[in-house]
Enzyme design. Structure first.
Site, PDB file in Angstrom:
ATOM      1  N   SER A  49       0.858  -1.219   0.176  1.00 25.60           N
ATOM      2  CA  SER A  49       0.007  -0.111   0.128  1.00 25.60           C
ATOM      3  C   SER A  49       0.762   1.292   0.104  1.00 25.60           C
ATOM      4  CB  SER A  49      -0.905  -0.064   1.239  1.00 25.60           C
ATOM      5  OG  SER A  49      -0.234  -0.056   2.385  1.00 25.60           O
ATOM      6  N   HIS A  50       2.194   1.058   0.050  1.00 27.11           N
ATOM      7  CA  HIS A  50       3.075   2.378   0.183  1.00 27.11           C
ATOM      8  C   HIS A  50       3.974   2.503  -1.351  1.00 27.11           C
ATOM      9  CE1 HIS A  50       6.019   5.122   1.734  1.00 27.11           C
ATOM     10  NE2 HIS A  50       4.921   5.644   2.183  1.00 27.11           N
ATOM     11  N   PHE A  51       3.545   3.576  -2.005  1.00 25.68           N
ATOM     12  CA  PHE A  51       4.237   3.798  -3.237  1.00 25.68           C
ATOM     13  C   PHE A  51       4.218   2.371  -4.282  1.00 25.68           C
ATOM     14  CE2 PHE A  51       7.058   6.768  -0.931  1.00 25.68           C
ATOM     15  CZ  PHE A  51       6.425   7.929  -1.236  1.00 25.68           C
TER      16      PHE A  51
END
Length: 112
Positions: A49-51
């Site tokens: 979910s992050h970058f």
């Protein structure tokens, strides 16, 4: 020196998955120092979910892992047993991005 497993860390910190950022504590010297370990895998939830096109472990989660290691170092002492500690200051250094499976090693030294 003492070692804490994940079950003991959860009991001390009252933090559980998925927000528990430490899997093991090694070289624990109560109120003085310890080493926190976090096993980072390809399936670690933050990579999804992050970058999305260039996944990394967010710096805020690395900082949280550091703080959880500090809390374990303090809470392992009866002096802080069943008390709520507020960490008001910490000096941190980030040496590289965490973008692949690895083991995050967090060395903590309590200065005062």
């Amino acid at each position: 020196m003492k070692i804490l497993n994940k079950r003991q860390i959860i009991a001390l910190t009252k933090i559980k998955q998925p927000f528990l950022m430490i899997d093991k504590i090694e070289n624990l010297i109560k109120l003085k120092s310890s080493v926190g370990l976090k096993n980072i895998t390809k399936s670690s939830w933050f990579f999804k979910s992050h970058f999305i096109n260039n996944p990394v472990m967010p710096g805020t989660l690395i900082e949280e892992a550091m703080l959880q290691t500090i809390v374990c170092t303090l809470y392992s002492s009866k002096k802080f047993n069943n008390k709520l500690c507020l960490i008001t200051s910490s000096k941190t250094n980030f040496y590289r991005k965490i973008f692949e499976p690895s083991i995050l090693r967090i060395k903590v030294k309590i200065l005062k």
